[in-house]
Design a protein around this motif. Structure first.
Motif, short mmCIF file in Angstrom:
data_model
loop_
_atom_site.label_atom_id
_atom_site.label_comp_id
_atom_site.label_asym_id
_atom_site.label_seq_id
_atom_site.Cartn_x
_atom_site.Cartn_y
_atom_site.Cartn_z
N ALA A 196 35.66 41.86 29.15
CA ALA A 196 34.80 42.81 28.46
C ALA A 196 35.16 44.23 28.86
CB ALA A 196 33.34 42.53 28.79
N LEU A 197 35.15 45.12 27.90
CA LEU A 197 35.25 46.56 28.16
C LEU A 197 33.84 47.12 28.28
CD1 LEU A 197 38.03 47.60 25.60
CD2 LEU A 197 38.28 46.61 27.90
N VAL A 203 30.81 54.82 22.35
CA VAL A 203 31.99 55.26 21.60
C VAL A 203 33.26 54.93 22.37
CG1 VAL A 203 33.21 57.23 20.59
CG2 VAL A 203 30.71 57.09 20.43
N ASN A 204 33.30 55.33 23.62
CA ASN A 204 34.49 55.13 24.46
C ASN A 204 34.29 53.89 25.33
OD1 ASN A 204 36.09 57.71 23.93
ND2 ASN A 204 34.08 58.52 24.45
N TYR A 205 35.15 52.89 25.10
CA TYR A 205 35.09 51.64 25.86
C TYR A 205 36.34 51.53 26.73
CZ TYR A 205 31.16 50.12 23.01
OH TYR A 205 29.92 50.04 22.40
N TRP A 206 36.19 50.98 27.92
CA TRP A 206 37.29 50.94 28.87
C TRP A 206 37.15 49.74 29.80
CZ3 TRP A 206 34.60 50.94 33.31
CH2 TRP A 206 33.35 51.60 33.32
N GLY A 207 38.28 49.32 30.37
CA GLY A 207 38.21 48.23 31.34
C GLY A 207 39.56 47.57 31.55
N TYR A 208 39.55 46.56 32.44
CA TYR A 208 40.76 45.83 32.79
C TYR A 208 40.81 44.51 32.01
CZ TYR A 208 41.09 49.14 36.66
OH TYR A 208 41.19 50.28 37.39
N TRP A 252 44.91 48.27 32.15
CA TRP A 252 43.76 49.12 31.84
C TRP A 252 43.82 49.50 30.37
CZ3 TRP A 252 39.34 51.33 33.69
CH2 TRP A 252 38.84 52.45 33.02
N ILE A 253 42.73 49.24 29.64
CA ILE A 253 42.68 49.56 28.21
C ILE A 253 41.49 50.48 27.95
CG2 ILE A 253 42.26 48.63 25.90
CD1 ILE A 253 43.78 46.15 26.70
N ALA A 254 41.74 51.54 27.22
CA ALA A 254 40.68 52.45 26.78
C ALA A 254 40.71 52.51 25.25
CB ALA A 254 40.88 53.84 27.36
#
Length: 359
Positions: A196-197, A203-208, A252-254
Motif C-alpha cells: 500500500a502507498l 493527492v500524493n501517494y508514496w511508499g515502498y 520507492w514509488i511516488a
C-alpha cells in the motif's frame, strides 16, 4: 402668402420642441420584471436520514456504490420564481462558533436535498485533516438560489449570510482513500497481499513496493483497478495496461493521483545512522535484505543519543519518528540503551515499523 405659412409652420415646430423638453419623463414599461425575491420566511429546512439520527458513516455507503446521501428535508419553499432553483449549502465545523468551517453544496430532488459523498469527504478533510477518525460535527444550512441565465449562473443568498437553518450536531465518519494499493502478478492481483502507498492529502501517494513485474493501482476494492498512467504521465485508455519501470525489488514509488505523474527509485541499501559508538552520524551501519525484499535486518551496537534509518547511504530517503509508525523525514529516534541489538526494519506493510531485540 406662402412665406407667411412657412413662418407659422416653423414657429409651431419650435413651440413643439420646447414643449417636449419641458415635459416630465414617462416610465418605460419593462418586459422582464425582476421576480419576487425569496425571503427567509419562505423556507423551512430540517435534517433527515443519518444526520438526523446523529451519525453519518460514509464507508458503508461507498461500499454499496452510492455516490450521494440525503442530508436535508425541504419542508417548505414558497414563492420560488420560475427558472430559479433552491441550493442548500451545509456548513460543517468542529466547533460551535464555526471559526473553521467547510461548505457542502446540495442538490434538491423533490423535497429532499442530497450531497455528493466526495464533497462530504473533502469538507471533512478541510476541517479535520486527512484521516478516517469519527469526529463530532456542528452543522448549519445556508439557503441559496441559483438562476441559469444567458450570462451564466447567478447565485444569491436567501435573506442574509447570517440566516441559517437546521442547526445540528452529529458524528461524521468519512471514507477517505488513505491508501492506494499496488497489485501485480507476484501478489496474484490480490489487494490483501498488495503493498500500500500512503498519503497525507489524498493527492500524493508514496511508499515502498516489491516490484517484480508491471503493476497497477487500486482503490482497495478487489477486482477494481484505477485509471492507469505510464511512467511519463500519459493517460492510458482502453483495456487495462500495466505500469512498467526499470527497477525491481525494493522500490520507492511516488504517485500523484491528480496529474498521473509517477516517480520511482530503486532502494539498494538500508542502514542505521546516528550517535553510534565510534560513528557519530558518519556512515550507515548496513542492514541485510531478508527473503522479503521489503524487510531488512542486522545487528547494530548503540550507545546513548539518537539515530534513524536511511537508504542508499544518503538522505533523500530516510525514516524516523515513532518506531511503530516510521515516516519519511521523521524525527530522530532515541537510543534503546547501550548494547548490541538485532534491528528489523519492516517496509512490507503500512505503517512501517522497526523492532529491536537486545542480544
Amino acid at each position: 402668402m406662402k412665406k407667411f405659412n412657412i413662418m407659422l409652420i416653423a414657429g409651431a415646430a419650435m413651440i413643439s420642441f420646447a414643449a417636449c423638453d419641458d415635459a416630465p419623463e414617462t416610465a418605460i414599461p419593462q418586459e422582464n420584471q425582476q421576480p419576487p425575491m425569496l425571503t427567509a420566511a419562505d423556507i423551512e429546512i430540517s435534517t433527515t436520514g443519518d444526520i438526523a439520527a446523529g451519525a453519518l458513516d460514509l464507508a458503508p455507503l461507498v461500499n454499496d456504490r452510492q455516490d450521494s446521501v440525503a442530508l436535508l428535508s425541504i419542508d417548505r419553499c414558497d414563492n420560488l420564481a420560475e427558472g430559479y432553483s433552491l441550493v442548500p449549502v451545509v456548513q460543517i465545523s468542529g466547533t460551535d462558533d464555526f471559526a473553521s468551517k467547510a461548505s457542502i453544496s446540495c442538490h434538491v430532488r423533490g423535497t429532499t436535498a442530497y450531497a455528493a459523498i466526495s464533497d462530504i469527504n473533502s469538507a471533512y478533510a478541510a476541517v479535520f485533516g486527512y484521516h478516517n477518525t469519527p469526529e463530532k460535527v456542528y452543522a448549519r444550512v445556508l439557503a441559496t438560489t441559483e438562476y441559469e441565465g444567458s450570462e451564466g449562473t447567478a447565485v444569491s443568498v436567501v435573506g442574509s449570510d447570517t440566516q441559517f437553518y437546521a442547526p445540528s450536531q452529529f458524528t461524521l465518519t468519512p471514507d477517505l482513500m488513505l491508501n492506494l494499493y499496488v497489485p501485480m502478478g507476484a501478489n496474484d492481483f490480490d489487494i490483501a497481499k498488495a503493498q500500500a502507498l500512503q498519503t497525507n492529502d489524498g493527492v500524493n501517494y508514496w511508499g515502498y513496493v516489491n516490484v517484480t513485474s508491471e503493476f497497477y493501482f487500486s482503490n482497495g476494492r478487489q477486482g477494481e483497478l484505477m485509471r492507469r498512467w505510464d511512467s511519463g504521465g500519459e493517460v492510458l485508455s482502453g483495456n487495462p495496461i500495466g505500469i512498467r519501470i526499470d527497477a525491481t525489488g525494493c522500490v520507492w514509488i511516488a504517485y500523484n493521483i491528480s496529474s498521473g505523474a509517477i516517480s520511482s527509485k530503486a532502494i539498494t541499501t538500508y542502514g542505521v545512522i546516528g550517535d553510534l559508538p565510534g560513528n557519530n552520524w558518519g556512515t550507515s551501519v548496513p542492514l541485510t535484505q531478508t527473503t522479503d525484499p521489503l524487510v531488512w535486518k542486522g545487528d547494530v551496537t548503540f550507545g546513548t543519543g539518537q539515530w534513524k534509518f536511511r537508504a542508499n547511504d544518503g538522505w533523500d530517503f530516510n525514516l524516523g519518528g515513532d518506531k511503530a509508525n516510521l515516516l519519511p523525514g521523521g524525527d530522530n529516534i532515541d537510543s534503546p540503551g547501550a548494547g548490541t541489538y538485532t534491528v528489523t526494519l519492516d517496509l512490507s506493510k503500512v505503517p512501517y515499523s522497526t523492532t529491536l531485540v537486545k542480544k
